[in-house]
Design a protein around this motif. Structure first.
Motif, PDB file in Angstrom:
ATOM      1  N   VAL A  71       0.840  -1.203   0.000  1.00  9.79           N
ATOM      2  CA  VAL A  71       0.000   0.000   0.000  1.00  9.79           C
ATOM      3  C   VAL A  71       0.876   1.255   0.000  1.00  9.79           C
ATOM      4  O   VAL A  71       0.634   2.200  -0.764  1.00  9.79           O
ATOM      5  N   TYR A  72       1.897   1.278   0.841  1.00 11.91           N
ATOM      6  CA  TYR A  72       2.829   2.415   0.934  1.00 11.91           C
ATOM      7  C   TYR A  72       3.461   2.708  -0.422  1.00 11.91           C
ATOM      8  O   TYR A  72       3.414   3.837  -0.921  1.00 11.91           O
ATOM      9  N   TRP A  73       4.081   1.680  -1.032  1.00 15.80           N
ATOM     10  CA  TRP A  73       4.744   1.892  -2.318  1.00 15.80           C
ATOM     11  C   TRP A  73       3.749   2.263  -3.410  1.00 15.80           C
ATOM     12  O   TRP A  73       4.017   3.150  -4.206  1.00 15.80           O
ATOM     13  N   THR A  74       2.611   1.599  -3.447  1.00 19.78           N
ATOM     14  CA  THR A  74       1.629   1.869  -4.502  1.00 19.78           C
ATOM     15  C   THR A  74       1.126   3.302  -4.421  1.00 19.78           C
ATOM     16  O   THR A  74       1.126   4.023  -5.428  1.00 19.78           O
ATOM     17  N   ILE A  75       0.703   3.733  -3.250  1.00 20.84           N
ATOM     18  CA  ILE A  75       0.137   5.084  -3.115  1.00 20.84           C
ATOM     19  C   ILE A  75       1.185   6.168  -3.384  1.00 20.84           C
ATOM     20  O   ILE A  75       0.974   7.058  -4.209  1.00 20.84           O
ATOM     21  N   LEU A  76       2.322   6.094  -2.690  1.00 15.56           N
ATOM     22  CA  LEU A  76       3.318   7.161  -2.848  1.00 15.56           C
ATOM     23  C   LEU A  76       3.932   7.187  -4.247  1.00 15.56           C
ATOM     24  O   LEU A  76       4.108   8.262  -4.824  1.00 15.56           O
ATOM     25  N   GLU A  77       4.249   6.022  -4.788  1.00 18.59           N
ATOM     26  CA  GLU A  77       4.870   6.014  -6.112  1.00 18.59           C
ATOM     27  C   GLU A  77       3.876   6.411  -7.200  1.00 18.59           C
ATOM     28  O   GLU A  77       4.251   7.032  -8.187  1.00 18.59           O
ATOM     29  N   TYR A  78       2.597   6.095  -7.029  1.00 12.06           N
ATOM     30  CA  TYR A  78       1.619   6.509  -8.027  1.00 12.06           C
ATOM     31  C   TYR A  78       1.340   8.011  -7.930  1.00 12.06           C
ATOM     32  O   TYR A  78       1.257   8.702  -8.942  1.00 12.06           O
ATOM     33  N   LYS A  79       1.234   8.514  -6.721  1.00 14.40           N
ATOM     34  CA  LYS A  79       0.922   9.942  -6.532  1.00 14.40           C
ATOM     35  C   LYS A  79       2.109  10.850  -6.839  1.00 14.40           C
ATOM     36  O   LYS A  79       1.945  11.885  -7.476  1.00 14.40           O
ATOM     37  N   THR A  80       3.312  10.476  -6.359  1.00 13.64           N
ATOM     38  CA  THR A  80       4.459  11.389  -6.476  1.00 13.64           C
ATOM     39  C   THR A  80       5.642  10.808  -7.254  1.00 13.64           C
ATOM     40  O   THR A  80       6.569  11.539  -7.569  1.00 13.64           O
ATOM     41  N   GLY A  81       5.621   9.493  -7.478  1.00  9.15           N
ATOM     42  CA  GLY A  81       6.760   8.842  -8.127  1.00  9.15           C
ATOM     43  C   GLY A  81       7.871   8.512  -7.151  1.00  9.15           C
ATOM     44  O   GLY A  81       8.881   7.940  -7.528  1.00  9.15           O
ATOM     45  N   GLN A  82       7.686   8.875  -5.879  1.00  6.73           N
ATOM     46  CA  GLN A  82       8.735   8.693  -4.882  1.00  6.73           C
ATOM     47  C   GLN A  82       8.168   8.246  -3.543  1.00  6.73           C
ATOM     48  O   GLN A  82       7.107   8.699  -3.131  1.00  6.73           O
ATOM     49  N   THR A  83       8.924   7.393  -2.879  1.00 13.43           N
ATOM     50  CA  THR A  83       8.671   7.089  -1.476  1.00 13.43           C
ATOM     51  C   THR A  83       9.608   7.985  -0.669  1.00 13.43           C
ATOM     52  O   THR A  83      10.391   8.739  -1.249  1.00 13.43           O
ATOM     53  N   ILE A  84       9.555   7.862   0.632  1.00 12.83           N
ATOM     54  CA  ILE A  84      10.467   8.659   1.459  1.00 12.83           C
ATOM     55  C   ILE A  84      11.914   8.289   1.144  1.00 12.83           C
ATOM     56  O   ILE A  84      12.774   9.154   0.973  1.00 12.83           O
ATOM     57  N   GLY A  85      12.190   6.998   1.038  1.00 14.30           N
ATOM     58  CA  GLY A  85      13.541   6.544   0.712  1.00 14.30           C
ATOM     59  C   GLY A  85      14.010   7.042  -0.643  1.00 14.30           C
ATOM     60  O   GLY A  85      15.150   7.478  -0.802  1.00 14.30           O
ATOM     61  N   LYS A  86      13.132   6.985  -1.644  1.00 12.12           N
ATOM     62  CA  LYS A  86      13.494   7.472  -2.983  1.00 12.12           C
ATOM     63  C   LYS A  86      13.728   8.979  -2.955  1.00 12.12           C
ATOM     64  O   LYS A  86      14.622   9.484  -3.622  1.00 12.12           O
ATOM     65  N   LYS A  87      12.921   9.698  -2.193  1.00  7.95           N
ATOM     66  CA  LYS A  87      13.092  11.152  -2.109  1.00  7.95           C
ATOM     67  C   LYS A  87      14.456  11.485  -1.493  1.00  7.95           C
ATOM     68  O   LYS A  87      15.175  12.346  -2.005  1.00  7.95           O
ATOM     69  N   MET A 107       1.532  -0.970  -9.363  1.00 11.79           N
ATOM     70  CA  MET A 107       1.058  -2.083  -8.536  1.00 11.79           C
ATOM     71  C   MET A 107       1.874  -3.353  -8.782  1.00 11.79           C
ATOM     72  O   MET A 107       2.201  -4.077  -7.840  1.00 11.79           O
ATOM     73  N   ILE A 108       2.226  -3.612 -10.027  1.00 15.48           N
ATOM     74  CA  ILE A 108       3.041  -4.786 -10.342  1.00 15.48           C
ATOM     75  C   ILE A 108       4.420  -4.653  -9.707  1.00 15.48           C
ATOM     76  O   ILE A 108       4.914  -5.584  -9.060  1.00 15.48           O
ATOM     77  N   SER A 109       5.042  -3.502  -9.861  1.00 15.72           N
ATOM     78  CA  SER A 109       6.358  -3.267  -9.266  1.00 15.72           C
ATOM     79  C   SER A 109       6.302  -3.352  -7.741  1.00 15.72           C
ATOM     80  O   SER A 109       7.163  -3.959  -7.108  1.00 15.72           O
ATOM     81  N   SER A 110       5.276  -2.768  -7.145  1.00 13.66           N
ATOM     82  CA  SER A 110       5.116  -2.785  -5.691  1.00 13.66           C
ATOM     83  C   SER A 110       4.877  -4.196  -5.164  1.00 13.66           C
ATOM     84  O   SER A 110       5.373  -4.554  -4.102  1.00 13.66           O
ATOM     85  N   PHE A 111       4.123  -4.992  -5.908  1.00  9.46           N
ATOM     86  CA  PHE A 111       3.863  -6.369  -5.493  1.00  9.46           C
ATOM     87  C   PHE A 111       5.167  -7.152  -5.388  1.00  9.46           C
ATOM     88  O   PHE A 111       5.400  -7.870  -4.410  1.00  9.46           O
ATOM     89  N   GLY A 112       6.025  -7.009  -6.378  1.00 17.08           N
ATOM     90  CA  GLY A 112       7.310  -7.703  -6.350  1.00 17.08           C
ATOM     91  C   GLY A 112       8.157  -7.298  -5.169  1.00 17.08           C
ATOM     92  O   GLY A 112       8.789  -8.137  -4.528  1.00 17.08           O
ATOM     93  N   LYS A 113       8.176  -5.988  -4.850  1.00 22.71           N
ATOM     94  CA  LYS A 113       8.971  -5.504  -3.711  1.00 22.71           C
ATOM     95  C   LYS A 113       8.377  -5.956  -2.380  1.00 22.71           C
ATOM     96  O   LYS A 113       9.114  -6.285  -1.454  1.00 22.71           O
ATOM     97  N   ALA A 114       7.063  -5.941  -2.282  1.00 22.77           N
ATOM     98  CA  ALA A 114       6.408  -6.216  -1.008  1.00 22.77           C
ATOM     99  C   ALA A 114       6.364  -7.699  -0.658  1.00 22.77           C
ATOM    100  O   ALA A 114       6.504  -8.061   0.513  1.00 22.77           O
ATOM    101  N   PHE A 115       6.166  -8.554  -1.637  1.00 27.35           N
ATOM    102  CA  PHE A 115       5.925  -9.965  -1.341  1.00 27.35           C
ATOM    103  C   PHE A 115       7.024 -10.919  -1.821  1.00 27.35           C
ATOM    104  O   PHE A 115       7.184 -11.992  -1.263  1.00 27.35           O
ATOM    105  N   LEU A 116       7.757 -10.556  -2.866  1.00 27.11           N
ATOM    106  CA  LEU A 116       8.717 -11.485  -3.462  1.00 27.11           C
ATOM    107  C   LEU A 116      10.081 -10.850  -3.710  1.00 27.11           C
ATOM    108  O   LEU A 116      10.777 -11.224  -4.651  1.00 27.11           O
ATOM    109  N   LEU A 117      10.474  -9.905  -2.888  1.00 26.29           N
ATOM    110  CA  LEU A 117      11.679  -9.123  -3.160  1.00 26.29           C
ATOM    111  C   LEU A 117      12.940  -9.959  -3.370  1.00 26.29           C
ATOM    112  O   LEU A 117      13.648  -9.722  -4.347  1.00 26.29           O
TER     113      LEU A 117
END
Length: 161
Positions: A71-87, A107-117
Motif C-alpha cells: 500500500v505504501y509503495w503503490t500510493i506514494l509512487e503513483y501519486k508522487t513517483g517517490q517514497t520517502i527513501g526514494k526522495k 502495482m506490479i512493481s510494488s507487489f514484487g517488492k512487497a511480497f517477493l523481493l
C-alpha cells in the motif's frame, strides 16, 4: 510563447543498484517500525516464541507488514513517483519513456517488492538488461531513475505563460 532550453536533453539516468538498496532500506526501516508498533498495540506484545507447527502465528507480522509495504509503495509512487527513501536518495519511478507510470505498472512493481523481493532482485540481477530492472519492474514497464540535480542556480530560467 513558450521558450525551451536548447541544453535540455532527453536522457534517462538509471539509478544505481546501491542507491536503490539504500532507498529501500530507508523505506524498510520506516514501514517495519510502523508495522511493529501497530502489531504491538493490537496484540499487547510481540512474542517471537511460537509453536513449531503454527504457520499462521509465525507469519503474523510478515503478512500485514507486506500488505503495508504494498500500500505504501503503490500510493506514494503513483501519486508522487517517490517514497520517502526514494526522495532522500533522489530517485523516482517512471515508465519506460521516462514519464509517470500508470497505476497497473506501479502495482506490479510494488507487489514484487512487497511480497517477493529476494526472488525479484536475484532474478533481476541474473536476467537484467541495460535498464537495471527487477523482474517486476520489467513486468510493470517501470524504471528507477536518478533525478537530475540543479548544480548551478544560474542555469535556471523562469518563463511566463
Amino acid at each position: 510563447m513558450n521558450e525551451s532550453n536548447s541544453d535540455t536533453s532527453s536522457k534517462i539516468v538509471l539509478a544505481k543498484w546501491t542507491d536503490r538498496f539504500f532507498a529501500w532500506l530507508i523505506d524498510f526501516i520506516i514501514i517495519s517500525s510502523i508495522s511493529t508498533a501497530i502489531i504491538f498495540a493490537s496484540l499487547g506484545s510481540i512474542n517471537y516464541e511460537f509453536e513449531e507447527d503454527s504457520f499462521w502465528m509465525e507469519n503474523i507480522q510478515y503478512i500485514p507488514t507486506s500488505v503495508l509495504f504494498f500500500v505504501y509503495w503503490t500510493i506514494l509512487e503513483y501519486k508522487t513517483g517517490q517514497t520517502i527513501g526514494k526522495k532522500i536518495m533522489n530517485l523516482k519511478i517512471v515508465n519506460i519513456d521516462g514519464r509517470k507510470p500508470n497505476l497497473k505498472g506501479i502495482m506490479i512493481s510494488s507487489f514484487g517488492k512487497a511480497f517477493l523481493l529476494p526472488i525479484d532482485v536475484i532474478l533481476g540481477w541474473f536476467l537484467t538488461n541495460e535498464k537495471r530492472q527487477r523482474i517486476f519492474n520489467k513486468l510493470g514497464d517501470t524504471l528507477i531513475v536518478k533525478i537530475k540535480e540543479i548544480n548551478d542556480i544560474s542555469d535556471v530560467k523562469y518563463l511566463k505563460d
